[in-house]
Design a protein around this motif. Structure first.
Motif, short mmCIF file in Angstrom:
data_model
loop_
_atom_site.label_atom_id
_atom_site.label_comp_id
_atom_site.label_asym_id
_atom_site.label_seq_id
_atom_site.Cartn_x
_atom_site.Cartn_y
_atom_site.Cartn_z
N ARG A 105 24.94 17.40 30.65
CA ARG A 105 23.58 17.62 31.14
C ARG A 105 23.55 18.44 32.42
N TYR A 106 24.47 18.15 33.35
CA TYR A 106 24.40 18.78 34.67
C TYR A 106 25.50 19.80 34.92
N LEU A 107 26.72 19.54 34.48
CA LEU A 107 27.82 20.46 34.74
C LEU A 107 27.85 21.61 33.74
N ALA A 108 27.66 21.29 32.46
CA ALA A 108 27.69 22.33 31.43
C ALA A 108 26.32 22.96 31.20
N ARG A 109 25.30 22.46 31.90
CA ARG A 109 23.93 22.98 31.75
C ARG A 109 23.45 22.92 30.30
N MET A 110 23.75 21.81 29.65
CA MET A 110 23.32 21.60 28.25
C MET A 110 22.52 20.30 28.20
N PRO A 111 21.29 20.30 28.74
CA PRO A 111 20.54 19.06 28.85
C PRO A 111 20.21 18.39 27.52
N ARG A 112 19.93 19.18 26.51
CA ARG A 112 19.59 18.58 25.21
C ARG A 112 20.81 17.91 24.58
N THR A 113 21.94 18.59 24.65
CA THR A 113 23.16 18.00 24.09
C THR A 113 23.53 16.74 24.86
N GLY A 114 23.41 16.80 26.20
CA GLY A 114 23.70 15.63 27.01
C GLY A 114 22.79 14.46 26.67
N ALA A 115 21.50 14.75 26.48
CA ALA A 115 20.55 13.69 26.12
C ALA A 115 20.89 13.11 24.75
N ALA A 116 21.33 13.96 23.83
CA ALA A 116 21.71 13.48 22.50
C ALA A 116 22.90 12.53 22.57
N VAL A 117 23.86 12.85 23.44
CA VAL A 117 25.03 11.97 23.61
C VAL A 117 24.60 10.63 24.20
N LEU A 118 23.69 10.68 25.18
CA LEU A 118 23.23 9.44 25.80
C LEU A 118 22.46 8.57 24.79
N LEU A 119 21.79 9.21 23.85
CA LEU A 119 21.06 8.45 22.84
C LEU A 119 21.98 7.72 21.86
N LEU A 120 23.28 8.07 21.88
CA LEU A 120 24.23 7.38 21.02
C LEU A 120 24.62 6.00 21.56
N GLU A 121 24.27 5.73 22.83
CA GLU A 121 24.66 4.46 23.45
C GLU A 121 24.25 3.23 22.63
#
Length: 199
Positions: free
Chosen positions: A24-40
């Protein structure tokens, strides 16, 4: 097996959290980061399914199944809170965001903060107690449900202890030590009556 899965779920929670925030913050891929967090939540779902299958296959209900219920309840209640906390710190440290807001330390603001945390504990223990009751019904009164009932009692004690701690902040609120020093300093620096005033 259940204990190992609980440990794996906890480790997986932090791994997914770190990967999601890094994307989300380092790779500047907020959607992908949010998708990973939704896997929790899938981790808790897997633990729930495996626990149910273990009981269905004839495993004796014991403390491990109770621990799984408590863990699921805790993550349901505090998972989003922990993700939000980590997100604020990650944003500040790696993306130039504002400093994360720290919880209040003194007075009624701290008491309200502790009450909100206790309400989360109420939710978590309610979820755990419900899962344990479902397990009790599944095993049946003729089976060995003592450990499940014992874990329900442990959930009630956790709720009670946390409630007493939260109530203590309301009944005996902590005072800000700087507030007293500020008031003393203000009193000492107030100008006294001048000679002209006394006349």
């Amino acid at each position: 097996m259940i204990v190992a899965l609980i440990i794996a779920c906890e480790a997986g929670f932090w791994v997914l959290l770190a990967v999601g925030l890094a994307l989300r913050y380092l790779a500047r891929m907020p959607r992908t980061g949010a998708a990973v967090l939704l896997l929790e939540p899938l981790l808790e779902l897997v633990l729930l399914i495996v626990t149910a299958i273990d009981l269905k296959n004839g495993a004796q209900a014991d403390w491990k199944h109770g621990l799984a219920a408590l863990y699921i309840g805790f993550t349901v209640a505090y998972g989003h809170y922990m993700i939000k906390w980590a997100d604020g710190h990650f944003l500040h440290r790696f993306a130039g965001g504002p400093p994360p807001v720290r919880p209040p330390k003194y007075g009624m603001p701290r008491a309200r903060h502790e009450l909100k945390l206790w309400l989360r504990t109420v939710l978590g223990m309610a979820v755990a107690a419900a899962l344990l009751q479902i397990a009790v019904w599944y095993v049946g009164e003729d089976g060995d449900i003592a450990s499940l009932r014992g874990t329900q009692g442990a959930a009630a004690r956790i709720l009670l202890i946390h409630g007493v701690i939260a109530l203590s902040y309301l009944l005996w609120p902590r005072k800000d030590p700087d507030q007293g020093r500020t008031a003393t300093s203000t009193t000492e620096t107030e100008p006294g009556p001048t000679r002209k005033t006394l006349r």
